[in-house]
Design a protein around this motif. Sequence first.
Motif, PDB file in Angstrom:
ATOM      1  N   SER A  89       0.813  -1.214   0.000  1.00  0.00           N
ATOM      2  CA  SER A  89       0.000   0.000   0.000  1.00  0.00           C
ATOM      3  C   SER A  89       0.849   1.269   0.000  1.00  0.00           C
ATOM      4  O   SER A  89       0.307   2.357  -0.187  1.00  0.00           O
ATOM      5  CB  SER A  89      -0.942   0.011   1.207  1.00  0.00           C
ATOM      6  OG  SER A  89      -0.199  -0.079   2.414  1.00  0.00           O
ATOM      7  N   LYS A  90       2.175   1.147   0.193  1.00  0.00           N
ATOM      8  CA  LYS A  90       3.044   2.310   0.212  1.00  0.00           C
ATOM      9  C   LYS A  90       4.191   2.162  -0.782  1.00  0.00           C
ATOM     10  O   LYS A  90       4.696   1.063  -1.016  1.00  0.00           O
ATOM     11  CB  LYS A  90       3.616   2.539   1.615  1.00  0.00           C
ATOM     12  CG  LYS A  90       2.563   2.853   2.677  1.00  0.00           C
ATOM     13  CD  LYS A  90       1.844   4.169   2.373  1.00  0.00           C
ATOM     14  CE  LYS A  90       0.825   4.512   3.449  1.00  0.00           C
ATOM     15  NZ  LYS A  90       0.099   5.775   3.128  1.00  0.00           N
ATOM     16  N   LYS A  91       4.623   3.275  -1.336  1.00  0.00           N
ATOM     17  CA  LYS A  91       5.688   3.276  -2.334  1.00  0.00           C
ATOM     18  C   LYS A  91       7.025   2.884  -1.713  1.00  0.00           C
ATOM     19  O   LYS A  91       7.223   2.964  -0.496  1.00  0.00           O
ATOM     20  CB  LYS A  91       5.797   4.650  -2.979  1.00  0.00           C
ATOM     21  CG  LYS A  91       6.267   5.737  -2.014  1.00  0.00           C
ATOM     22  CD  LYS A  91       6.365   7.083  -2.719  1.00  0.00           C
ATOM     23  CE  LYS A  91       6.854   8.166  -1.746  1.00  0.00           C
ATOM     24  NZ  LYS A  91       6.969   9.484  -2.393  1.00  0.00           N
ATOM     25  N   PHE A  92       7.961   2.460  -2.584  1.00  0.00           N
ATOM     26  CA  PHE A  92       9.329   2.164  -2.186  1.00  0.00           C
ATOM     27  C   PHE A  92      10.229   3.352  -2.559  1.00  0.00           C
ATOM     28  O   PHE A  92       9.963   4.068  -3.532  1.00  0.00           O
ATOM     29  CB  PHE A  92       9.853   0.921  -2.909  1.00  0.00           C
ATOM     30  CG  PHE A  92       9.192  -0.370  -2.511  1.00  0.00           C
ATOM     31  CD1 PHE A  92       8.641  -0.533  -1.249  1.00  0.00           C
ATOM     32  CD2 PHE A  92       9.110  -1.429  -3.401  1.00  0.00           C
ATOM     33  CE1 PHE A  92       8.042  -1.710  -0.869  1.00  0.00           C
ATOM     34  CE2 PHE A  92       8.512  -2.626  -3.041  1.00  0.00           C
ATOM     35  CZ  PHE A  92       7.973  -2.772  -1.768  1.00  0.00           C
ATOM     36  N   ALA A  93      11.289   3.508  -1.813  1.00  0.00           N
ATOM     37  CA  ALA A  93      12.320   4.474  -2.188  1.00  0.00           C
ATOM     38  C   ALA A  93      13.074   3.967  -3.414  1.00  0.00           C
ATOM     39  O   ALA A  93      13.052   2.766  -3.726  1.00  0.00           O
ATOM     40  CB  ALA A  93      13.289   4.681  -1.025  1.00  0.00           C
ATOM     41  N   VAL A 126      -2.375   2.335  -3.286  1.00  0.00           N
ATOM     42  CA  VAL A 126      -3.753   1.902  -3.068  1.00  0.00           C
ATOM     43  C   VAL A 126      -3.920   1.562  -1.592  1.00  0.00           C
ATOM     44  O   VAL A 126      -3.243   0.659  -1.081  1.00  0.00           O
ATOM     45  CB  VAL A 126      -4.093   0.675  -3.932  1.00  0.00           C
ATOM     46  CG1 VAL A 126      -5.536   0.236  -3.696  1.00  0.00           C
ATOM     47  CG2 VAL A 126      -3.860   0.974  -5.414  1.00  0.00           C
ATOM     48  N   PRO A 127      -4.804   2.262  -0.873  1.00  0.00           N
ATOM     49  CA  PRO A 127      -5.013   1.940   0.543  1.00  0.00           C
ATOM     50  C   PRO A 127      -5.518   0.516   0.731  1.00  0.00           C
ATOM     51  O   PRO A 127      -6.040  -0.109  -0.200  1.00  0.00           O
ATOM     52  CB  PRO A 127      -6.073   2.960   0.983  1.00  0.00           C
ATOM     53  CG  PRO A 127      -5.985   4.066  -0.024  1.00  0.00           C
ATOM     54  CD  PRO A 127      -5.589   3.413  -1.307  1.00  0.00           C
ATOM     55  N   GLU A 128      -5.368   0.003   1.947  1.00  0.00           N
ATOM     56  CA  GLU A 128      -5.851  -1.340   2.244  1.00  0.00           C
ATOM     57  C   GLU A 128      -7.372  -1.393   2.129  1.00  0.00           C
ATOM     58  O   GLU A 128      -8.078  -0.389   2.285  1.00  0.00           O
ATOM     59  CB  GLU A 128      -5.414  -1.755   3.645  1.00  0.00           C
ATOM     60  CG  GLU A 128      -3.909  -1.866   3.821  1.00  0.00           C
ATOM     61  CD  GLU A 128      -3.271  -2.954   2.969  1.00  0.00           C
ATOM     62  OE1 GLU A 128      -4.005  -3.888   2.557  1.00  0.00           O
ATOM     63  OE2 GLU A 128      -2.059  -2.867   2.697  1.00  0.00           O
ATOM     64  N   SER A 129      -7.896  -2.595   1.883  1.00  0.00           N
ATOM     65  CA  SER A 129      -9.327  -2.758   1.624  1.00  0.00           C
ATOM     66  C   SER A 129     -10.185  -2.289   2.790  1.00  0.00           C
ATOM     67  O   SER A 129     -11.251  -1.684   2.594  1.00  0.00           O
ATOM     68  CB  SER A 129      -9.625  -4.224   1.302  1.00  0.00           C
ATOM     69  OG  SER A 129      -9.026  -4.605   0.089  1.00  0.00           O
ATOM     70  N   ALA A 390     -15.928   6.641  -6.114  1.00  0.00           N
ATOM     71  CA  ALA A 390     -16.340   5.965  -4.878  1.00  0.00           C
ATOM     72  C   ALA A 390     -15.167   5.650  -3.964  1.00  0.00           C
ATOM     73  O   ALA A 390     -15.308   5.658  -2.741  1.00  0.00           O
ATOM     74  CB  ALA A 390     -17.086   4.680  -5.222  1.00  0.00           C
ATOM     75  N   THR A 391     -13.983   5.364  -4.541  1.00  0.00           N
ATOM     76  CA  THR A 391     -12.846   4.897  -3.735  1.00  0.00           C
ATOM     77  C   THR A 391     -11.671   5.865  -3.704  1.00  0.00           C
ATOM     78  O   THR A 391     -10.755   5.683  -2.892  1.00  0.00           O
ATOM     79  CB  THR A 391     -12.327   3.557  -4.286  1.00  0.00           C
ATOM     80  OG1 THR A 391     -11.732   3.777  -5.577  1.00  0.00           O
ATOM     81  CG2 THR A 391     -13.449   2.526  -4.406  1.00  0.00           C
ATOM     82  N   LYS A 392     -11.664   6.834  -4.617  1.00  0.00           N
ATOM     83  CA  LYS A 392     -10.539   7.755  -4.791  1.00  0.00           C
ATOM     84  C   LYS A 392      -9.296   7.048  -5.330  1.00  0.00           C
ATOM     85  O   LYS A 392      -8.180   7.591  -5.252  1.00  0.00           O
ATOM     86  CB  LYS A 392     -10.192   8.497  -3.487  1.00  0.00           C
ATOM     87  CG  LYS A 392     -11.393   9.189  -2.836  1.00  0.00           C
ATOM     88  CD  LYS A 392     -12.100  10.145  -3.772  1.00  0.00           C
ATOM     89  CE  LYS A 392     -13.281  10.827  -3.104  1.00  0.00           C
ATOM     90  NZ  LYS A 392     -14.070  11.665  -4.047  1.00  0.00           N
TER      91      LYS A 392
END
Length: 743
Positions: A89-93, A126-129, A390-392
């Motif tokens: 859900s989070k980018k890598f450096a 993408v945030p978690e479900s 709906a989800t952004k």
Amino acid sequence: MKFAKYTLVKVALLLVCSACGQAQADWALATDPLAVRTLPDNRQIQPQNPPSFTWSRHPLSPASYVIEVKLAGAVVSTFTSARNWYLPSKKFAAGTYNWRVRPSTSNEWSSPRTFVIDATSKVFEVPESSTLRAAIVLRPRPRGLEDNATFFASWSAAKRADRTQVLTWLSTEVIRNMTAIAPVSDAEWPLSPGKVRTAANEAQNARVISRTNQSARQLEAASLLYRVTGENQYLVEAIARGDQEAALSPNGGTSFVNHDQGNRAIAQSLIKAVDNLGSALDAPRRAAWLEMVRVRTNAMYLDLAAQTGRLDQYPYDSHAASNIGFLTLISTLSLGDIPEAKDWFDFSFRAFVSSYSVWSGPEGGFANGTAYAEYEADYALQIWPALAYATKVDLFTKPWASGFLDYLMHFVPPGSQTHVFGDGHETLPEIRMMKGFAAHFATPAAAWYYKNLIRTDDSLATLQAPYPLPVATVATPAPPGNSAYYPSIGWAAMHSDIGNLQRTSVYFKSSPYGSFNHSHGDQNGFVLASAGVPLLTESGWYDWYDSPLWSSWYRQTKAHNALTFDNGQGQLVDGYETTMARNGRITAFAPKATVDYVAGDATLAYGGQLTSALRKLWFLRTTDAVVVQDQVTSATPRVFEWNFHTYAPIVVDAGGAISVTNQGRKVCVVPVSTGARFEKRTGPPPQPGTYEEHGVFIKSAAALSGEFLTVLDVGCKKPLIKLGKSGTARTLTVGKQVVTLPN
């Protein structure tokens, strides 16, 4: 996608053999060509940050897996996944990473694989479900429309100036169809075909998809117009159409088993109408519609969830790959109203947005052909905007999406009269799909494409698109590069000047997907067009999938501009399990200002019948000619054949010169190599109302090897053509351009 910027060439060169060089003992690497690829790998620069991780399932089917990611030898992330894929859900450096995976029940690690995140890797988080679900249920209806999309009275002056005409077009369409479209009824489809393919079943299937799509569009459009205008006539029409769809039996001709596409169209249009109409829908009717959505969607979910998510391991199912997108949107709009929607959403959402298409690598092509890419654009317009509101999570910002648009621009440029490669290649492109897709991108190339696709916008898609359209914010449109190569699908496009409607266009294919699914036995095949007019083209027509015509001619090598032998024998296209392994590959691509060069190897596609099948093609941009060299070998003597096909008469003059003129555009086919004769061959009757001819150069005797060297003189300018030598190398002079030929 300009080739000069093509860092993505490194990304997907080994899509089908994604872990070549890894030990076969590596459990994460499947030997089955139809299984999921283990990615990322091979030091590929990731276009998406964070990337999606996929691997083949462990034989013991553990309840979960542990993914370990290292940077500079140190573990920087550890993830746990219940399925054989994972999207962080989070980018890598930025950096060069190693990753491996193991079953949670053992220390049986997979072989380590390497990938790269750099400045070209686009962030797509993408945030978690659970986070998404909590936000979705708090969003007021309509969830699937832009925040300021409601009532016309609240539109700004600028929006009214921009969208009032679109609103009028859609209103006119809906009012006309109130009487023009008959109510849908189960009586229209008495058969229960299941998956049995017969002419009668396929005819009914065509009626189901046509009628359910008509009804679904009318229901969605009427409910949207009521939301925007508040006019009662649209509410009355939406209720009537929704009641008709809700009355259709979920076990009849439109059931999931009998017609999954009709089933999903009904479910999606009903839930969109529920979302749009909100409190205007009375409680009993709303409950009835939601129950039909529940029953039809649950059937789709149970199919996809079989084997704990059958697409996770075997993703190459074209209908299922589309169905998961519909399931994603329906579940999103159903949360809080249908109890099962939570399970649907958790199962489908991240899986759908994680990789999106199995028919290409991350650079965004589409191996099933541009006709099916058009359908993919249609599905995107139905699903992605509502999902974004709906989800952004906006799939138009996913790197694959921009690459897919580049692919559409290169292979369906403005003025194209047909599609290319695969099922439906003979059909006229439905421009509104491509134009609607391009509207969601704020790039100069998207603006050029949008401007030059001469067709009125699709009013339903435009009225639901963001305001202002992203493409409308671009100050200066500019076409993409003249040449492009999509390595994961093995396609190349070469244009004389893509920004000029009078362009010459050459399309070449040698694909790692082989003839699988909707692809054909046309590895090392090409198509030539002038001003969008087909000159040397593919033949046959798509009556229905797996029909006698489809099997015996349409997808056979002899129906394409490709090599056959011994009276039309070609690439092996039968056998579901083997067609992807019998494939081709592009071995070189070198675009330059005056000449483009592409080379393909189709040896595997012939399934051992030939020991090599190599084609090299030069597009001489200055001369406006194409040089095609074929070199072929066999362990047993063969009579080799060079096939080409046209939509106009093939004319042979008194001197033996061969030409084709179609709609005022002309090409002369000039054989340079010797030892072959030309003849016309017959094929099956073409589609009613169309014309086809088939030509072939045939070697004079059976041999273990052969070469065809051919010049395609676009416009029949008759340049000097001379075969010579430069040292030990052969040269071919065409007008003022010289090609050095491999020996």
